[in-house]
Design an enzyme around this catalytic site. Structure first.
Site, PDB file in Angstrom:
ATOM      1  N   GLY A   8       0.838  -1.198   0.000  1.00  0.00           N
ATOM      2  CA  GLY A   8       0.000   0.000   0.000  1.00  0.00           C
ATOM      3  C   GLY A   8       0.868   1.241   0.000  1.00  0.00           C
ATOM      4  O   GLY A   8       1.506   1.573   1.007  1.00  0.00           O
ATOM      5  N   TYR A  11      -1.283   7.471   1.249  1.00  0.00           N
ATOM      6  CA  TYR A  11      -0.973   8.603   2.132  1.00  0.00           C
ATOM      7  C   TYR A  11      -0.240   8.162   3.388  1.00  0.00           C
ATOM      8  O   TYR A  11       0.489   8.939   3.987  1.00  0.00           O
ATOM      9  CB  TYR A  11      -2.270   9.328   2.523  1.00  0.00           C
ATOM     10  N   VAL A  12      -0.478   6.903   3.801  1.00  0.00           N
ATOM     11  CA  VAL A  12       0.207   6.411   4.997  1.00  0.00           C
ATOM     12  C   VAL A  12       1.468   5.629   4.617  1.00  0.00           C
ATOM     13  O   VAL A  12       2.560   5.919   5.098  1.00  0.00           O
ATOM     14  CB  VAL A  12      -0.746   5.532   5.838  1.00  0.00           C
ATOM     15  N   THR A  88      -9.089   0.541   3.937  1.00  0.00           N
ATOM     16  CA  THR A  88     -10.083  -0.186   4.742  1.00  0.00           C
ATOM     17  C   THR A  88     -11.385   0.631   4.688  1.00  0.00           C
ATOM     18  O   THR A  88     -11.767   1.262   5.664  1.00  0.00           O
ATOM     19  CB  THR A  88      -9.609  -0.335   6.201  1.00  0.00           C
ATOM     20  N   THR A 128      -5.976   1.262   9.553  1.00  0.00           N
ATOM     21  CA  THR A 128      -6.898   1.301  10.690  1.00  0.00           C
ATOM     22  C   THR A 128      -7.938   0.208  10.495  1.00  0.00           C
ATOM     23  O   THR A 128      -8.611   0.165   9.460  1.00  0.00           O
ATOM     24  CB  THR A 128      -7.574   2.689  10.757  1.00  0.00           C
ATOM     25  N   LEU A 217      -9.034   3.629  16.885  1.00  0.00           N
ATOM     26  CA  LEU A 217     -10.419   4.074  16.658  1.00  0.00           C
ATOM     27  C   LEU A 217     -10.819   5.088  17.724  1.00  0.00           C
ATOM     28  O   LEU A 217     -11.489   6.088  17.437  1.00  0.00           O
ATOM     29  CB  LEU A 217     -11.372   2.874  16.693  1.00  0.00           C
ATOM     30  N   ALA A 219      -8.880   7.153  19.428  1.00  0.00           N
ATOM     31  CA  ALA A 219      -8.200   8.449  19.252  1.00  0.00           C
ATOM     32  C   ALA A 219      -8.939   9.277  18.199  1.00  0.00           C
ATOM     33  O   ALA A 219      -9.229  10.460  18.410  1.00  0.00           O
ATOM     34  CB  ALA A 219      -6.746   8.229  18.839  1.00  0.00           C
ATOM     35  N   CYS A 272     -10.674   9.576   7.244  1.00  0.00           N
ATOM     36  CA  CYS A 272     -10.753   8.640   8.381  1.00  0.00           C
ATOM     37  C   CYS A 272     -11.788   8.918   9.457  1.00  0.00           C
ATOM     38  O   CYS A 272     -12.373   7.964   9.967  1.00  0.00           O
ATOM     39  CB  CYS A 272      -9.380   8.518   9.021  1.00  0.00           C
ATOM     40  N   PHE A 334      -9.805  18.933   2.101  1.00  0.00           N
ATOM     41  CA  PHE A 334     -10.482  18.800   3.410  1.00  0.00           C
ATOM     42  C   PHE A 334      -9.796  19.596   4.507  1.00  0.00           C
ATOM     43  O   PHE A 334     -10.358  19.828   5.560  1.00  0.00           O
ATOM     44  CB  PHE A 334     -10.647  17.325   3.790  1.00  0.00           C
TER      45      PHE A 334
HETATM   46  N1  LIG Z   1      -4.703   9.021   5.315  1.00  0.00           N
HETATM   47  C1  LIG Z   1      -4.340   9.171   6.565  1.00  0.00           C
HETATM   48  O1  LIG Z   1      -3.982  10.264   6.984  1.00  0.00           O
HETATM   49  C2  LIG Z   1      -4.344   8.020   7.510  1.00  0.00           C
HETATM   50  C3  LIG Z   1      -4.855   6.779   7.141  1.00  0.00           C
HETATM   51  N2  LIG Z   1      -4.831   5.728   8.026  1.00  0.00           N
HETATM   52  C4  LIG Z   1      -5.309   4.399   7.619  1.00  0.00           C
HETATM   53  O2  LIG Z   1      -4.312   3.803   6.768  1.00  0.00           O
HETATM   54  C5  LIG Z   1      -4.925   2.983   5.755  1.00  0.00           C
HETATM   55  C6  LIG Z   1      -4.475   3.443   4.387  1.00  0.00           C
HETATM   56  O3  LIG Z   1      -4.880   4.788   4.233  1.00  0.00           O
HETATM   57  P1  LIG Z   1      -4.324   5.682   3.033  1.00  0.00           P
HETATM   58  O4  LIG Z   1      -2.857   5.495   2.910  1.00  0.00           O
HETATM   59  O5  LIG Z   1      -4.869   7.034   3.244  1.00  0.00           O
HETATM   60  O6  LIG Z   1      -5.051   4.975   1.791  1.00  0.00           O
HETATM   61  P2  LIG Z   1      -4.699   5.103   0.249  1.00  0.00           P
HETATM   62  O7  LIG Z   1      -5.931   4.791  -0.497  1.00  0.00           O
HETATM   63  O8  LIG Z   1      -4.000   6.386  -0.007  1.00  0.00           O
HETATM   64  O9  LIG Z   1      -3.608   3.932   0.012  1.00  0.00           O
HETATM   65  C7  LIG Z   1      -3.886   2.577   0.055  1.00  0.00           C
HETATM   66  C8  LIG Z   1      -3.145   1.903  -1.086  1.00  0.00           C
HETATM   67  O10 LIG Z   1      -3.250   0.486  -0.943  1.00  0.00           O
HETATM   68  C9  LIG Z   1      -3.243  -0.091  -2.260  1.00  0.00           C
HETATM   69  N3  LIG Z   1      -3.753  -1.457  -2.191  1.00  0.00           N
HETATM   70  C10 LIG Z   1      -5.001  -1.884  -1.897  1.00  0.00           C
HETATM   71  N4  LIG Z   1      -5.046  -3.233  -1.889  1.00  0.00           N
HETATM   72  C11 LIG Z   1      -3.805  -3.673  -2.193  1.00  0.00           C
HETATM   73  C12 LIG Z   1      -3.209  -4.962  -2.339  1.00  0.00           C
HETATM   74  N5  LIG Z   1      -3.933  -6.074  -2.120  1.00  0.00           N
HETATM   75  N6  LIG Z   1      -1.903  -5.046  -2.686  1.00  0.00           N
HETATM   76  C13 LIG Z   1      -1.160  -3.920  -2.889  1.00  0.00           C
HETATM   77  N7  LIG Z   1      -1.670  -2.667  -2.748  1.00  0.00           N
HETATM   78  C14 LIG Z   1      -2.968  -2.549  -2.405  1.00  0.00           C
HETATM   79  C15 LIG Z   1      -4.099   0.860  -3.062  1.00  0.00           C
HETATM   80  O11 LIG Z   1      -3.887   0.744  -4.457  1.00  0.00           O
HETATM   81  C16 LIG Z   1      -3.680   2.220  -2.485  1.00  0.00           C
HETATM   82  O12 LIG Z   1      -2.664   2.831  -3.268  1.00  0.00           O
HETATM   83  C17 LIG Z   1      -6.430   3.089   6.003  1.00  0.00           C
HETATM   84  O13 LIG Z   1      -6.816   2.010   6.816  1.00  0.00           O
HETATM   85  C18 LIG Z   1      -6.575   4.376   6.791  1.00  0.00           C
HETATM   86  O14 LIG Z   1      -7.697   4.350   7.634  1.00  0.00           O
HETATM   87  C19 LIG Z   1      -4.295   5.863   9.271  1.00  0.00           C
HETATM   88  C20 LIG Z   1      -3.759   7.060   9.680  1.00  0.00           C
HETATM   89  C21 LIG Z   1      -3.732   8.228   8.836  1.00  0.00           C
HETATM   90  O1  LIG Z   2      -6.502   8.339  11.041  1.00  0.00           O
HETATM   91  C1  LIG Z   2      -6.304   9.311  10.334  1.00  0.00           C
HETATM   92  O2  LIG Z   2      -6.529   9.350   9.129  1.00  0.00           O
HETATM   93  C2  LIG Z   2      -5.806  10.600  10.899  1.00  0.00           C
HETATM   94  O3  LIG Z   2      -6.974  11.444  11.056  1.00  0.00           O
HETATM   95  C3  LIG Z   2      -6.712  12.756  11.520  1.00  0.00           C
HETATM   96  O4  LIG Z   2      -5.830  13.427  10.628  1.00  0.00           O
HETATM   97  P1  LIG Z   2      -6.346  14.149   9.292  1.00  0.00           P
HETATM   98  O5  LIG Z   2      -7.705  13.648   8.958  1.00  0.00           O
HETATM   99  O6  LIG Z   2      -5.266  13.994   8.295  1.00  0.00           O
HETATM  100  O7  LIG Z   2      -6.415  15.702   9.643  1.00  0.00           O
HETATM  101  P2  LIG Z   2      -6.915  16.531  10.916  1.00  0.00           P
HETATM  102  O8  LIG Z   2      -5.960  17.618  11.158  1.00  0.00           O
HETATM  103  O9  LIG Z   2      -7.254  15.663  12.056  1.00  0.00           O
HETATM  104  O10 LIG Z   2      -8.253  17.205  10.380  1.00  0.00           O
HETATM  105  C4  LIG Z   2      -9.417  16.442  10.128  1.00  0.00           C
HETATM  106  C5  LIG Z   2     -10.568  17.379   9.795  1.00  0.00           C
HETATM  107  O11 LIG Z   2     -10.988  18.099  10.959  1.00  0.00           O
HETATM  108  C6  LIG Z   2     -11.018  19.486  10.667  1.00  0.00           C
HETATM  109  N1  LIG Z   2     -10.707  20.236  11.914  1.00  0.00           N
HETATM  110  C7  LIG Z   2      -9.576  19.958  12.599  1.00  0.00           C
HETATM  111  C8  LIG Z   2      -9.290  20.625  13.769  1.00  0.00           C
HETATM  112  C9  LIG Z   2     -10.178  21.596  14.256  1.00  0.00           C
HETATM  113  O12 LIG Z   2      -9.978  22.244  15.317  1.00  0.00           O
HETATM  114  N2  LIG Z   2     -11.298  21.849  13.542  1.00  0.00           N
HETATM  115  C10 LIG Z   2     -11.595  21.186  12.382  1.00  0.00           C
HETATM  116  O13 LIG Z   2     -12.654  21.431  11.764  1.00  0.00           O
HETATM  117  C11 LIG Z   2      -9.982  19.681   9.574  1.00  0.00           C
HETATM  118  O14 LIG Z   2     -10.198  20.866   8.876  1.00  0.00           O
HETATM  119  C12 LIG Z   2     -10.212  18.442   8.744  1.00  0.00           C
HETATM  120  O15 LIG Z   2     -11.311  18.616   7.870  1.00  0.00           O
HETATM  121  C13 LIG Z   2      -6.015  12.684  12.873  1.00  0.00           C
HETATM  122  O16 LIG Z   2      -5.676  14.006  13.299  1.00  0.00           O
HETATM  123  C14 LIG Z   2      -4.754  11.826  12.787  1.00  0.00           C
HETATM  124  O17 LIG Z   2      -4.168  11.696  14.078  1.00  0.00           O
HETATM  125  C15 LIG Z   2      -5.118  10.446  12.242  1.00  0.00           C
HETATM  126  O18 LIG Z   2      -3.966   9.655  12.089  1.00  0.00           O
END
Ligand SMILES: NC(=O)C1=CN([C@@H]2O[C@H](COP(=O)(O)OP(=O)(O)OC[C@H]3O[C@@H](n4cnc5c(N)ncnc54)[C@H](O)[C@@H]3O)[C@@H](O)[C@H]2O)C=CC1
Ligand SMILES: O=C(O)[C@H]1O[C@H](OP(=O)(O)OP(=O)(O)OC[C@H]2O[C@@H](n3ccc(=O)[nH]c3=O)[C@H](O)[C@@H]2O)[C@H](O)[C@@H](O)[C@@H]1O
Length: 480
Positions: A8, A11-12, A88, A128, A217, A219, A272, A334
């Protein structure tokens, strides 16, 4: 040499692995994905995601100890530690539709790991996931193990977009959950050793698997709940003449509450918060905890209310109709400093205005026309699937134009909606903008970025979330 593979490259997966590679030069890190386009972008000068500081980190390690590849099986098979950071999404059909997490991508990754592995592996949940997912993954791996030992760890990611690199360099904590067996503890130690290259020991928390899974979840639910709480207050502020920024400041001074994450807004977005709370609600319901489920559901309801309230405020202020009127939308991502539009409140606001027949002119410094059209035409939750499974050519939404300049977007407009808090919106020449707009000229600030008094002096009618109302707005019909 320890070898890490991350399934994957999103973004993560991308940023977390780039930082591990940077901080641990003796570890070889491969990031793999089924999306050819994404991997090509990671190997190019135009990375697939915009994240301040990411380019520098990738440039320093790519080709040395950081590799991006579509050869998923080769890299998984050779790795000692396999991170899984795939989508997910929320299920859109069948049991738990609209709430439960869809683990299709996770399960297929787990089955592939079992298929190609020839040596023992530590498999790390980075995505997640619902509590107890590790147990399901363990079953898939051990039932197909061919004598190979797998240890499953939960290592949820807490980075926020826009500040990902900073968050990864200096995390508040790193959380690692594992089995309470000697083998489980050994696996925890191996992952701890990776993070210990740059994270202080006291910031690395080790727990059992279920605590780590649930903490992620929890947090996100707590963070989102803070925003819904302050947004609920913003509605009351508008009705009473209180100012939500002053209220946030006053309550945030209480060290038990703290000042962060108390900015009222048009609603929270991002990939998320909603998904994870829906998932939490579903888990509570499955465990017979309906009161707990409805408590957390309310966080989403207030968020939806906030977005609706904003649209209603725009329409009611403009003589109860926006039909045929040009509305400039400033900001579509966002939050600021990202080009990510997943679950952005801008989608709901734009759809609400389009339903009332408005003409929209949208400007965001990081989001292009194709993405905006795609977002406005996609079904709920479809966005959270690998790109190649998303609708290919969405029908363009009529009445929407996307421009590359705030002045162009606002020219001849009747009203402006500010939906993302980009810094550049604070310093626009609002006098110039006012002179080029239809009159009366409205500004609806969904992020509290403009100086309300200054704009009113120029002649604008200004609505700013949770701020004392403009006399004009007080006379307009109540909004629900
Ligand atoms: N975006 C964020 O800020 C955060 C996301 N997370 C969690 O991390 C996970 C991933 O999130 P993102 O990186 O944002 O998603 P994303 O959609 O940007 O990346 C996921 C990637 O996995 C790939 N993928 C899917 N199935 C696959 C497979 N079987 N083999 C190889 N590649 C595969 C997809 O093509 C995609 O590029 C989610 O569970 C999300 O809830 C956790 C913390 C922060
Ligand atoms: O699991 C995840 O994906 C991530 O989700 C959030 O991170 P993120 O969604 O990237 O960005 P945030 O800064 O949390 O903002 C989320 C949304 O809330 C809004 N927000 C944030 C803070 C605030 O005071 N008010 C408000 O409206 C932002 O504008 C945005 O739309 C959490 O902050 C991360 O810790 C977590 O890892």
């Amino acid at each position: 040499m320890v070898k890490i593979c991350c399934i994957g490259a999103g973004y993560v997966g991308g940023p977390t692995m780039a930082v591990i590679a940077l901080k641990c030069p003796a570890i070889e890190v491969a990031v793999v994905d089924i999306s050819v386009a994404r991997i090509m972008a990671w190997n190019s000068d135009q990375l697939p995601i915009y994240e301040p500081g990411l380019d520098e980190v990738v440039k320093q390690c790519r080709g040395k100890n950081l590799f991006f590849s579509t050869d998923v099986e080769k890299h998984v098979s050779g790795a000692d530690i396999v991170f899984v950071s795939v989508n997910t999404p929320t299920k859109t059909r069948g049991l738990g539709a609209g709430k439960a997490a869809d683990l299709t991508y996770w399960e297929s990754a787990a089955r592939m790991i079992a298929d190609v592995s020839k040596s023992d592996k530590i498999v790390v949940e980075k995505s997640t996931v619902p509590v107890k997912t590790a147990e399901a993954i363990e079953k898939i791996l051990t039932h197909n193990s061919k004598g190979i030992n797998y240890q499953i760890l939960s290592n949820p990611e807490f980075l926020a977009e826009g500040t990902a690199i900073q968050d990864l360099f200096n995390p508040d904590r790193v959380l690692i959950g594992g089995r309470e067996t000697p083998e489980g503890q050994k696996a925890i130690q191996a992952l701890k050793d990776v993070y210990a290259h740059w994270v202080p020991e006291e910031s690395i928390l080790c727990t059992n698997l279920w605590s780590a899974e649930l903490s992620k979840l929890a947090a996100n639910a707590f963070l989102a709940q803070r925003i819904s709480s302050v947004n609920a207050m913003s509605a009351l502020c508008e009705s009473t003449g209180a100012d939500v920024s002053q209220v946030s400041h006053a309550i945030g001074k209480d060290s038990r509450i703290g000042p962060k994450f108390l900015n009222a807004s048009v609603g929270f977005g991002g990939s998320c918060f909603q998904k994870d709370i829906l998932n939490l609600v579903y888990i509570c319901e499955c465990n017979g905890l309906s009161e707990v489920a409805s408590y957390w559901k309310q966080v989403i309801k207030v968020n939806d209310y906030q977005k609706n309230r904003f649209v209603n405020r725009v329409v009611s202020s403009m003589f109860n109709t926006v039909s045929g009127k040009k509305i400039a939308i400033l900001g579509f991502a966002f939050k600021k400093d990202t080009g990510d539009t997943r679950e952005t409140p801008a989608i709901d606001v734009c759809k609400g205005l389009i339903t009332d027949n408005a003409r929209l002119s949208i400007y965001d410094p990081q989001v292009n026309q194709e993405q905006i059209q795609r977002d406005l035409s996609m079904n709920k939750f479809d966005w959270d699937h690998p790109i190649h499974l998303q609708p290919l050519s969405p029908t363009a939404v009529k009445r929407v134009s996307v421009v590359w300049d705030a002045y162009e977007a606002t020219k001849d407009a009747h009203g402006i909606c500010i939906l993302t808090e980009w810094d550049e919106f604070k310093t626009l020449d609002y006098k110039r903008i006012y002179d080029n707009m239809q009159k009366p000229a409205f500004v609806f600030d969904g992020r509290n970025v403009v100086n309300v008094e200054k704009l009113r002096e120029i002649g604008f009618i200004v609505y700013s979330i949770g701020k004392p109302l403009d006399p004009w707005l007080k006379d307009m019909p109540a909004v629900a």
